[in-house]
Design a protein around this motif. Structure first.
Motif, PDB file in Angstrom:
ATOM      1  N   PRO A 197       0.811  -1.217   0.000  1.00 28.48           N
ATOM      2  CA  PRO A 197       0.000   0.000   0.000  1.00 28.48           C
ATOM      3  C   PRO A 197       0.845   1.268   0.000  1.00 28.48           C
ATOM      4  CG  PRO A 197      -0.097  -1.102   2.141  1.00 28.48           C
ATOM      5  CD  PRO A 197       0.587  -2.034   1.206  1.00 28.48           C
ATOM      6  N   LEU A 198       0.432   2.216  -0.804  1.00 29.80           N
ATOM      7  CA  LEU A 198       1.074   3.519  -0.880  1.00 29.80           C
ATOM      8  C   LEU A 198       0.068   4.569  -0.424  1.00 29.80           C
ATOM      9  CD1 LEU A 198       2.718   3.208  -4.426  1.00 29.80           C
ATOM     10  CD2 LEU A 198       3.804   2.776  -2.216  1.00 29.80           C
ATOM     11  N   ALA A 199       0.422   5.340   0.589  1.00 26.66           N
ATOM     12  CA  ALA A 199      -0.447   6.406   1.088  1.00 26.66           C
ATOM     13  C   ALA A 199      -0.022   7.714   0.437  1.00 26.66           C
ATOM     14  CB  ALA A 199      -0.347   6.507   2.607  1.00 26.66           C
ATOM     15  N   VAL A 200      -0.966   8.340  -0.260  1.00 29.34           N
ATOM     16  CA  VAL A 200      -0.665   9.536  -1.041  1.00 29.34           C
ATOM     17  C   VAL A 200      -1.588  10.661  -0.591  1.00 29.34           C
ATOM     18  CG1 VAL A 200      -0.520  10.492  -3.372  1.00 29.34           C
ATOM     19  CG2 VAL A 200      -0.066   8.055  -2.992  1.00 29.34           C
ATOM     20  N   PRO A 201      -1.043  11.847  -0.253  1.00 29.38           N
ATOM     21  CA  PRO A 201      -1.915  12.958   0.109  1.00 29.38           C
ATOM     22  C   PRO A 201      -2.733  13.421  -1.085  1.00 29.38           C
ATOM     23  CG  PRO A 201       0.357  13.715  -0.079  1.00 29.38           C
ATOM     24  CD  PRO A 201       0.394  12.221  -0.183  1.00 29.38           C
ATOM     25  N   VAL A 202      -3.977  13.743  -0.828  1.00 27.55           N
ATOM     26  CA  VAL A 202      -4.856  14.260  -1.875  1.00 27.55           C
ATOM     27  C   VAL A 202      -4.707  15.771  -1.917  1.00 27.55           C
ATOM     28  CG1 VAL A 202      -7.224  14.432  -2.694  1.00 27.55           C
ATOM     29  CG2 VAL A 202      -6.457  12.362  -1.520  1.00 27.55           C
ATOM     30  N   ARG A 203      -4.342  16.279  -3.081  1.00 24.99           N
ATOM     31  CA  ARG A 203      -4.096  17.715  -3.227  1.00 24.99           C
ATOM     32  C   ARG A 203      -5.270  18.387  -3.922  1.00 24.99           C
ATOM     33  NH1 ARG A 203       0.741  14.907  -4.229  1.00 24.99           N
ATOM     34  NH2 ARG A 203       2.299  15.319  -2.622  1.00 24.99           N
ATOM     35  N   ASP A 204      -5.280  19.708  -3.887  1.00 23.02           N
ATOM     36  CA  ASP A 204      -6.347  20.468  -4.525  1.00 23.02           C
ATOM     37  C   ASP A 204      -6.488  20.053  -5.978  1.00 23.02           C
ATOM     38  OD1 ASP A 204      -6.705  21.810  -2.188  1.00 23.02           O
ATOM     39  OD2 ASP A 204      -5.589  23.600  -2.788  1.00 23.02           O
ATOM     40  N   GLY A 205      -7.729  19.855  -6.404  1.00 22.75           N
ATOM     41  CA  GLY A 205      -8.004  19.442  -7.766  1.00 22.75           C
ATOM     42  C   GLY A 205      -8.105  17.949  -7.939  1.00 22.75           C
ATOM     43  N   GLU A 206      -7.701  17.176  -6.912  1.00 22.96           N
ATOM     44  CA  GLU A 206      -7.749  15.718  -7.006  1.00 22.96           C
ATOM     45  C   GLU A 206      -8.881  15.123  -6.175  1.00 22.96           C
ATOM     46  OE1 GLU A 206      -2.920  14.989  -7.477  1.00 22.96           O
ATOM     47  OE2 GLU A 206      -3.929  14.552  -5.590  1.00 22.96           O
ATOM     48  N   ARG A 207      -9.533  15.925  -5.349  1.00 22.59           N
ATOM     49  CA  ARG A 207     -10.437  15.373  -4.350  1.00 22.59           C
ATOM     50  C   ARG A 207     -11.678  14.735  -4.952  1.00 22.59           C
ATOM     51  NH1 ARG A 207      -9.742  19.151   1.013  1.00 22.59           N
ATOM     52  NH2 ARG A 207      -7.511  19.501   0.742  1.00 22.59           N
ATOM     53  N   SER A 208     -12.083  15.137  -6.133  1.00 22.39           N
ATOM     54  CA  SER A 208     -13.302  14.570  -6.713  1.00 22.39           C
ATOM     55  C   SER A 208     -13.148  13.109  -7.069  1.00 22.39           C
ATOM     56  CB  SER A 208     -13.687  15.354  -7.968  1.00 22.39           C
ATOM     57  OG  SER A 208     -12.664  15.260  -8.947  1.00 22.39           O
ATOM     58  N   SER A 209     -11.890  12.634  -7.190  1.00 19.68           N
ATOM     59  CA  SER A 209     -11.667  11.240  -7.572  1.00 19.68           C
ATOM     60  C   SER A 209     -11.470  10.313  -6.389  1.00 19.68           C
ATOM     61  CB  SER A 209     -10.445  11.151  -8.492  1.00 19.68           C
ATOM     62  OG  SER A 209      -9.281  11.478  -7.773  1.00 19.68           O
ATOM     63  N   VAL A 210     -11.632  10.850  -5.162  1.00 23.59           N
ATOM     64  CA  VAL A 210     -11.409  10.039  -3.974  1.00 23.59           C
ATOM     65  C   VAL A 210     -12.726   9.794  -3.267  1.00 23.59           C
ATOM     66  CG1 VAL A 210     -10.204   9.893  -1.786  1.00 23.59           C
ATOM     67  CG2 VAL A 210      -9.098  10.981  -3.735  1.00 23.59           C
ATOM     68  N   ARG A 211     -13.006   8.533  -2.969  1.00 21.78           N
ATOM     69  CA  ARG A 211     -14.238   8.167  -2.305  1.00 21.78           C
ATOM     70  C   ARG A 211     -14.190   8.553  -0.848  1.00 21.78           C
ATOM     71  NH1 ARG A 211     -13.725   2.209  -4.219  1.00 21.78           N
ATOM     72  NH2 ARG A 211     -13.570   1.972  -1.970  1.00 21.78           N
ATOM     73  N   ALA A 212     -15.301   8.421  -0.186  1.00 26.44           N
ATOM     74  CA  ALA A 212     -15.392   8.818   1.229  1.00 26.44           C
ATOM     75  C   ALA A 212     -14.458   8.009   2.108  1.00 26.44           C
ATOM     76  CB  ALA A 212     -16.830   8.671   1.723  1.00 26.44           C
ATOM     77  N   ASP A 213     -14.106   6.778   1.692  1.00 21.69           N
ATOM     78  CA  ASP A 213     -13.217   5.951   2.519  1.00 21.69           C
ATOM     79  C   ASP A 213     -11.750   6.227   2.247  1.00 21.69           C
ATOM     80  OD1 ASP A 213     -12.823   4.827   0.059  1.00 21.69           O
ATOM     81  OD2 ASP A 213     -13.464   2.802   0.614  1.00 21.69           O
ATOM     82  N   GLY A 214     -11.464   7.217   1.382  1.00 20.64           N
ATOM     83  CA  GLY A 214     -10.095   7.590   1.131  1.00 20.64           C
ATOM     84  C   GLY A 214      -9.419   6.791   0.039  1.00 20.64           C
ATOM     85  N   ARG A 215     -10.133   5.890  -0.627  1.00 23.73           N
ATOM     86  CA  ARG A 215      -9.534   5.122  -1.702  1.00 23.73           C
ATOM     87  C   ARG A 215      -9.866   5.768  -3.043  1.00 23.73           C
ATOM     88  NH1 ARG A 215     -10.706  -1.177   0.086  1.00 23.73           N
ATOM     89  NH2 ARG A 215      -9.671  -1.059   2.116  1.00 23.73           N
ATOM     90  N   SER A 216      -9.008   5.510  -4.013  1.00 22.13           N
ATOM     91  CA  SER A 216      -9.183   6.141  -5.312  1.00 22.13           C
ATOM     92  C   SER A 216     -10.219   5.387  -6.134  1.00 22.13           C
ATOM     93  CB  SER A 216      -7.849   6.161  -6.064  1.00 22.13           C
ATOM     94  OG  SER A 216      -8.019   6.678  -7.353  1.00 22.13           O
ATOM     95  N   ALA A 217     -11.226   6.108  -6.633  1.00 21.63           N
ATOM     96  CA  ALA A 217     -12.221   5.507  -7.515  1.00 21.63           C
ATOM     97  C   ALA A 217     -11.780   5.594  -8.963  1.00 21.63           C
ATOM     98  CB  ALA A 217     -13.565   6.209  -7.343  1.00 21.63           C
TER      99      ALA A 217
END
Length: 296
Positions: free
Chosen positions: A265-285
């Motif tokens: 597993p790689l933990a990556v900070p979500v930056r401005d402009g990327e948040r719409s692609s992240v689900r509520a559980d923090g995983r990438s959709a």
């Protein structure tokens, strides 16, 4: 046991044995309760990573496990006995500690600093191994090339590696390392964590404070995520590193992705402009046009 009038050496822990344990541990610094009822074990043959944000209690927990900080409540056991039952020389045969930074008041040569790690073994049957232990520790940490240089003349990263060499030369079965990679470049960060794995493979219990979740996921057998003085979760990184939990603990949106080759597993900070692609559980959709890249 005593041999020819000299102090004996502790028995090696059995694989998987809990060599250090915190039970209901509470620690206060002034009026603040820094640890609030922690239960944790460090097992022989494992690397345990303590992760979490600044102020979560990682370094305090490490100091309590090393007997450098007293418990307000609960207890810490080392090698099956409450740590307060061990005399300082006996405790030093069982655990070694790497603090966040090491300062020296005198310009000791590097080789002498590493040799200080052998002090607990004076008067034991293993005192005869001092030369070999020091040489092996310096080789492992890649500091033999400047053995004669004064410690005060080293860079921050070089000092960190010499301090680790001192800990390795001590050859205690419990290693407690506080942010050993903080001052290091990429190559030496990997070197330090490989050394942790090697010590665990040799039967030691290794506890390491890390901020780099990628290193923790790649090298630790278990990770304890600390949050506000408590352990939020404890288990294999692949099972406990979830985006939702890491986002909550770090107060920063995080997504967790599998490494494309290893699956780590790689933990990556979500930056401005990327948040719409992240689900509520923090995983990438959706990432790079591909759906379903989520961690196990």
């Amino acid at each position: 046991m005593t041999v020819h009038g000299r102090r004996g050496i502790p028995a090696r822990p059995a694989p998987g044995a809990a060599f250090a344990e915190a039970v209901g541990l509470r620690v206060r610094l002034g009026e603040r309760e820094v640890l609030a009822g922690v239960d944790l074990s460090a097992r022989a043959g494992e690397v345990l990573a303590l992760v979490g944000p600044n102020g979560a209690g990682k370094s305090t927990l490490l100091a309590a496990l090393s007997a450098d900080l007293p418990a307000a409540e609960g207890l810490v056991r080392i090698d099956g006995r409450p740590e307060g039952d061990w005399a300082a020389p006996e405790l030093a045969l069982r655990r070694s500690v790497l603090p966040q930074s090491t300062q020296m008041s005198f310009p000791f040569p590097v080789a002498d600093v590493v040799r200080m790690g052998r002090a607990p073994w004076a008067g034991t049957p293993l005192a005869d191994s001092d030369v070999e232990a020091v040489a092996a520790a310096m080789a492992a940490t890649e500091v033999a090339g400047f053995a004669a240089r004064p410690f005060s003349a080293l860079s921050g990263g070089e000092r960190a590696r010499v301090a680790l060499a001192r800990v390795l030369a001590q050859r205690a079965p419990l290693l407690l390392l506080d942010e050993p990679t903080a001052a290091l470049d990429l190559r030496h960060q990997e070197l330090v964590l490989r050394i942790c794995r090697e010590r665990a493979a040799a039967g030691d219990a290794v506890v390491v404070v890390l901020h780099d979740l990628g290193l923790a996921a790649a090298y630790a057998d278990r990770a304890a995520v600390l949050h506000e003085g408590r352990i939020a979760v404890d288990g294999p990184p692949a099972e406990v590193f979830g985006g939702g939990l890491l986002s909550l603990v770090h107060r920063q949106p995080v997504e967790v992705l599998p490494h494309p080759r290893t699956g780590v597993p790689l933990a990556v900070p979500v930056r401005d402009g990327e948040r719409s692609s992240v689900r509520a559980d923090g995983r990438s959709a959706m990432r790079n046009g591909h759906a379903g890249l989520t961690s196990a």
